[in-house]
Design a protein around this motif. Structure first.
Motif, PDB file in Angstrom:
ATOM      1  N   THR A  26       0.848  -1.195   0.000  1.00 29.49           N
ATOM      2  CA  THR A  26       0.000   0.000   0.000  1.00 29.49           C
ATOM      3  C   THR A  26       0.879   1.239   0.000  1.00 29.49           C
ATOM      4  O   THR A  26       1.763   1.383   0.850  1.00 29.49           O
ATOM      5  CB  THR A  26      -0.931   0.029   1.229  1.00 29.49           C
ATOM      6  OG1 THR A  26      -1.816  -1.095   1.185  1.00 29.49           O
ATOM      7  CG2 THR A  26      -1.759   1.304   1.251  1.00 29.49           C
ATOM      8  N   VAL A  27       0.639   2.128  -0.941  1.00 32.61           N
ATOM      9  CA  VAL A  27       1.350   3.397  -1.016  1.00 32.61           C
ATOM     10  C   VAL A  27       0.346   4.519  -0.828  1.00 32.61           C
ATOM     11  O   VAL A  27      -0.767   4.467  -1.353  1.00 32.61           O
ATOM     12  CB  VAL A  27       2.109   3.547  -2.352  1.00 32.61           C
ATOM     13  CG1 VAL A  27       1.162   3.550  -3.546  1.00 32.61           C
ATOM     14  CG2 VAL A  27       2.981   4.808  -2.356  1.00 32.61           C
ATOM     15  N   ALA A  28       0.716   5.515  -0.024  1.00 31.32           N
ATOM     16  CA  ALA A  28      -0.170   6.653   0.238  1.00 31.32           C
ATOM     17  C   ALA A  28       0.347   7.903  -0.459  1.00 31.32           C
ATOM     18  O   ALA A  28       1.551   8.176  -0.463  1.00 31.32           O
ATOM     19  CB  ALA A  28      -0.278   6.910   1.744  1.00 31.32           C
ATOM     20  N   LEU A  29      -0.586   8.649  -1.048  1.00 32.01           N
ATOM     21  CA  LEU A  29      -0.280   9.927  -1.689  1.00 32.01           C
ATOM     22  C   LEU A  29      -1.055  11.012  -0.963  1.00 32.01           C
ATOM     23  O   LEU A  29      -2.253  10.873  -0.747  1.00 32.01           O
ATOM     24  CB  LEU A  29      -0.689   9.896  -3.168  1.00 32.01           C
ATOM     25  CG  LEU A  29      -0.142   8.742  -4.013  1.00 32.01           C
ATOM     26  CD1 LEU A  29      -0.729   8.791  -5.416  1.00 32.01           C
ATOM     27  CD2 LEU A  29       1.380   8.789  -4.072  1.00 32.01           C
ATOM     28  N   ARG A  30      -0.403  12.089  -0.610  1.00 31.30           N
ATOM     29  CA  ARG A  30      -1.055  13.123   0.203  1.00 31.30           C
ATOM     30  C   ARG A  30      -1.098  14.465  -0.497  1.00 31.30           C
ATOM     31  O   ARG A  30      -0.136  14.890  -1.144  1.00 31.30           O
ATOM     32  CB  ARG A  30      -0.321  13.253   1.537  1.00 31.30           C
ATOM     33  CG  ARG A  30      -0.803  14.363   2.455  1.00 31.30           C
ATOM     34  CD  ARG A  30      -0.045  15.664   2.201  1.00 31.30           C
ATOM     35  NE  ARG A  30      -0.015  16.529   3.373  1.00 31.30           N
ATOM     36  CZ  ARG A  30       0.781  17.580   3.495  1.00 31.30           C
ATOM     37  NH1 ARG A  30       1.621  17.894   2.517  1.00 31.30           N
ATOM     38  NH2 ARG A  30       0.749  18.329   4.565  1.00 31.30           N
ATOM     39  N   ALA A  31      -2.248  15.151  -0.359  1.00 31.53           N
ATOM     40  CA  ALA A  31      -2.404  16.546  -0.786  1.00 31.53           C
ATOM     41  C   ALA A  31      -3.103  17.300   0.335  1.00 31.53           C
ATOM     42  O   ALA A  31      -3.954  16.751   1.036  1.00 31.53           O
ATOM     43  CB  ALA A  31      -3.228  16.635  -2.063  1.00 31.53           C
ATOM     44  N   ASP A  32      -2.752  18.571   0.516  1.00 37.78           N
ATOM     45  CA  ASP A  32      -3.424  19.400   1.518  1.00 37.78           C
ATOM     46  C   ASP A  32      -4.416  20.326   0.807  1.00 37.78           C
ATOM     47  O   ASP A  32      -4.293  20.601  -0.385  1.00 37.78           O
ATOM     48  CB  ASP A  32      -2.435  20.197   2.368  1.00 37.78           C
ATOM     49  CG  ASP A  32      -1.240  20.719   1.578  1.00 37.78           C
ATOM     50  OD1 ASP A  32      -1.317  20.742   0.329  1.00 37.78           O
ATOM     51  OD2 ASP A  32      -0.241  21.100   2.192  1.00 37.78           O
ATOM     52  N   ILE A  86      -4.758  10.659   0.423  1.00 36.67           N
ATOM     53  CA  ILE A  86      -4.991  11.415   1.650  1.00 36.67           C
ATOM     54  C   ILE A  86      -5.194  12.874   1.287  1.00 36.67           C
ATOM     55  O   ILE A  86      -4.270  13.547   0.821  1.00 36.67           O
ATOM     56  CB  ILE A  86      -3.813  11.279   2.634  1.00 36.67           C
ATOM     57  CG1 ILE A  86      -3.576   9.804   2.995  1.00 36.67           C
ATOM     58  CG2 ILE A  86      -4.053  12.108   3.881  1.00 36.67           C
ATOM     59  CD1 ILE A  86      -2.315   9.575   3.808  1.00 36.67           C
ATOM     60  N   PHE A  87      -6.414  13.372   1.485  1.00 35.36           N
ATOM     61  CA  PHE A  87      -6.711  14.787   1.266  1.00 35.36           C
ATOM     62  C   PHE A  87      -6.852  15.421   2.641  1.00 35.36           C
ATOM     63  O   PHE A  87      -7.829  15.201   3.356  1.00 35.36           O
ATOM     64  CB  PHE A  87      -7.984  14.937   0.431  1.00 35.36           C
ATOM     65  CG  PHE A  87      -7.795  14.519  -1.003  1.00 35.36           C
ATOM     66  CD1 PHE A  87      -7.406  15.434  -1.964  1.00 35.36           C
ATOM     67  CD2 PHE A  87      -7.981  13.190  -1.381  1.00 35.36           C
ATOM     68  CE1 PHE A  87      -7.219  15.040  -3.288  1.00 35.36           C
ATOM     69  CE2 PHE A  87      -7.804  12.796  -2.700  1.00 35.36           C
ATOM     70  CZ  PHE A  87      -7.415  13.719  -3.650  1.00 35.36           C
ATOM     71  N   GLN A  88      -5.861  16.192   2.986  1.00 36.38           N
ATOM     72  CA  GLN A  88      -5.672  16.651   4.366  1.00 36.38           C
ATOM     73  C   GLN A  88      -6.092  18.101   4.587  1.00 36.38           C
ATOM     74  O   GLN A  88      -5.720  18.981   3.815  1.00 36.38           O
ATOM     75  CB  GLN A  88      -4.200  16.493   4.749  1.00 36.38           C
ATOM     76  CG  GLN A  88      -3.865  16.979   6.147  1.00 36.38           C
ATOM     77  CD  GLN A  88      -2.427  17.361   6.293  1.00 36.38           C
ATOM     78  OE1 GLN A  88      -1.538  16.596   5.953  1.00 36.38           O
ATOM     79  NE2 GLN A  88      -2.166  18.563   6.806  1.00 36.38           N
ATOM     80  N   ALA A 147       0.813  16.004 -11.170  1.00 38.33           N
ATOM     81  CA  ALA A 147      -0.172  14.915 -11.233  1.00 38.33           C
ATOM     82  C   ALA A 147       0.468  13.627 -11.720  1.00 38.33           C
ATOM     83  O   ALA A 147       0.223  12.535 -11.169  1.00 38.33           O
ATOM     84  CB  ALA A 147      -1.326  15.313 -12.145  1.00 38.33           C
ATOM     85  N   GLU A 148       1.293  13.733 -12.762  1.00 37.88           N
ATOM     86  CA  GLU A 148       1.927  12.524 -13.277  1.00 37.88           C
ATOM     87  C   GLU A 148       2.929  11.955 -12.286  1.00 37.88           C
ATOM     88  O   GLU A 148       3.055  10.730 -12.142  1.00 37.88           O
ATOM     89  CB  GLU A 148       2.613  12.805 -14.617  1.00 37.88           C
ATOM     90  CG  GLU A 148       3.176  11.526 -15.227  1.00 37.88           C
ATOM     91  CD  GLU A 148       3.812  11.730 -16.593  1.00 37.88           C
ATOM     92  OE1 GLU A 148       4.538  10.801 -17.025  1.00 37.88           O
ATOM     93  OE2 GLU A 148       3.599  12.789 -17.219  1.00 37.88           O
ATOM     94  N   LEU A 149       3.642  12.827 -11.578  1.00 41.97           N
ATOM     95  CA  LEU A 149       4.608  12.347 -10.590  1.00 41.97           C
ATOM     96  C   LEU A 149       3.902  11.563  -9.481  1.00 41.97           C
ATOM     97  O   LEU A 149       4.386  10.508  -9.062  1.00 41.97           O
ATOM     98  CB  LEU A 149       5.396  13.515 -10.006  1.00 41.97           C
ATOM     99  CG  LEU A 149       6.514  13.148  -9.012  1.00 41.97           C
ATOM    100  CD1 LEU A 149       7.542  12.221  -9.673  1.00 41.97           C
ATOM    101  CD2 LEU A 149       7.190  14.402  -8.478  1.00 41.97           C
ATOM    102  N   TYR A 150       2.772  12.076  -9.007  1.00 45.28           N
ATOM    103  CA  TYR A 150       1.975  11.328  -8.033  1.00 45.28           C
ATOM    104  C   TYR A 150       1.682   9.915  -8.566  1.00 45.28           C
ATOM    105  O   TYR A 150       1.932   8.912  -7.897  1.00 45.28           O
ATOM    106  CB  TYR A 150       0.632  12.023  -7.808  1.00 45.28           C
ATOM    107  CG  TYR A 150       0.551  13.050  -6.709  1.00 45.28           C
ATOM    108  CD1 TYR A 150       1.004  12.784  -5.421  1.00 45.28           C
ATOM    109  CD2 TYR A 150      -0.051  14.293  -6.954  1.00 45.28           C
ATOM    110  CE1 TYR A 150       0.879  13.727  -4.410  1.00 45.28           C
ATOM    111  CE2 TYR A 150      -0.188  15.236  -5.941  1.00 45.28           C
ATOM    112  CZ  TYR A 150       0.280  14.951  -4.667  1.00 45.28           C
ATOM    113  OH  TYR A 150       0.140  15.885  -3.667  1.00 45.28           O
TER     114      TYR A 150
END
Length: 391
Positions: free
Chosen positions: A72-78, A134-136, A378-381
């Protein structure tokens, strides 16, 4: 093959991503007030078929389960905006909320991660594992990430990755260096107590203004004379309230400031020295001092393996020339709370473009981004998630 599909999907959805960013930019919400933003994110993810849940009070966590078992990999944005008046009054998507503005790029972070989610959802059957989105809320007050962690944001996560758009480096550049990236960011408050009286009779008084002024000057030697010069640190006094009237000697003085560094031992040392300097400075003049030290974010320290992997992914996606070596910043980022729990790293994606006037400092009223940078983010995410799960 999948790398090209992801790249093409990001490009095909680029206009929608920009529209989302502009919508969010025009409707900014402050920390812990991201009600409309989080609902928009929840609805968007749900429409993509991504299982998601809300966290208290305004966060969103989505899980994209692939067609195969794996990590599982998590991607985060605030998501939060700032209490800043927008000065870009000619923008068609300028803030509709007086005194509120996305002056740090969190609107673009949210839009980029949604675009990445859409690209990955289109190939979910090929994904070996799970991508967590993760939308923080509340990054700007350094409490959102901790709340998300407490509500299970990184439970069962093997790696976490985040991005910050960065106006100080060229559009399209990617910086993710191993080691320190953002500093710890703490707040301190000092109250000095003297003895007030008439301005014409200083001999009967203890002047809190003199005590506070001496402290402001003396405390800088904590960094210059008590810390290893190879350990960067900053002590800044940002606020001082002293006295009540021009001819009254002040009985009270209030000082507030911030401490920034990368090393835990240095942080502990500065906290202790602030108490020593405050007490001794006050004692010289016959006054007293009390110190409140509030720990904010930890330092963001990129894991070496993770950061080098980000560089590899970026080089393969955008070319080796896209890699940029940005020096660590004394700015704070609560992404550190995720790194306290699981390995990972935090990248900067450049959006500085002099021709588009997007080189203003973050938190400035004229801050804006070069929207061409969003496709890179976006592509890097998405490429990072795919590469991590398949490596």
């Amino acid at each position: 093959m999948l790398n090209e599909i992801i790249k093409n999907a990001i490009q095909e959805n680029n206009e929608e991503m920009i529209e989302i960013r502009r919508k969010l930019h025009s409707e900014p919400e402050l920390s812990w007030e991201e009600v409309k933003t989080s609902q928009f994110v929840y609805d968007y993810l749900t429409a993509l078929g991504i299982e998601c849940r809300k966290t208290e009070p305004t966060g969103v966590i989505g899980n994209l389960k692939g067609g195969k078992d794996g990590k599982t990999v998590a991607l985060r944005a605030d998501m939060d905006a700032l209490s800043v008046e927008e000065l870009n009054t000619d923008l068609p998507y300028k803030s509709k909320e007086p005194g509120k503005m996305h002056a740090c790029g969190h609107d673009s972070h949210t839009a980029m991660l949604l675009a990445a989610a859409k690209a990955l959802a289109a190939v979910k059957d090929e994904i070996p594992g799970t991508v967590r989105f993760i939308f923080q809320p509340a990054e700007e007050v350094a409490t959102g990430a901790k709340a998300m962690v407490e509500q299970g944001a990184v439970e069962a996560v093997d790696e976490v990755f985040g991005i910050h758009i960065w106006s100080q480096i060229p559009t399209g550049a990617v910086a993710c260096n191993p080691g320190p990236s953002f500093a710890s960011a703490d707040i301190f408050k000092v109250h000095f107590k003297g003895q007030g009286g008439h301005g014409a009779i200083p001999e009967d008084c203890i002047d809190a203004a003199v005590i506070a002024s001496s402290f402001v000057m003396n405390v800088q030697s904590v960094v210059s004379r008590t810390i290893d010069p190879q350990q960067p640190a900053v002590v800044t006094i940002g606020k001082m309230i002293v006295g009540t009237r021009f001819n009254i000697i002040a009985e009270n003085a209030e000082i507030e400031g911030t401490v920034r560094c990368f090393d835990a031992a240095t942080r502990d040392h500065i906290e202790k020295q602030l108490e020593v300097y405050a007490a001794n400075t006050a004692a010289i003049y016959g006054g007293t001092a009390t110190v409140e030290y509030i720990r904010g974010t930890q330092a963001v320290i990129n894991g070496e393996e993770s950061a080098l992997f980000v560089q590899q992914v970026a080089s393969e996606a955008f070319g080796e020339a896209s890699l940029y070596k940005e020096k660590p910043t004394m700015g704070g980022e609560d992404f550190s709370f995720y790194l306290d729990e699981v390995p990972g790293s935090f990248a900067l994606v450049g959006s500085g473009n002099a021709e588009k006037d997007t080189e203003w400092a973050h938190h400035h009223g004229k801050f804006n981004i070069d929207e061409e940078a969003m496709a890179t983010g976006a592509e890097l995410y998405a490429q990072y998630a795919w590469a991590y799960l398949t490596k």
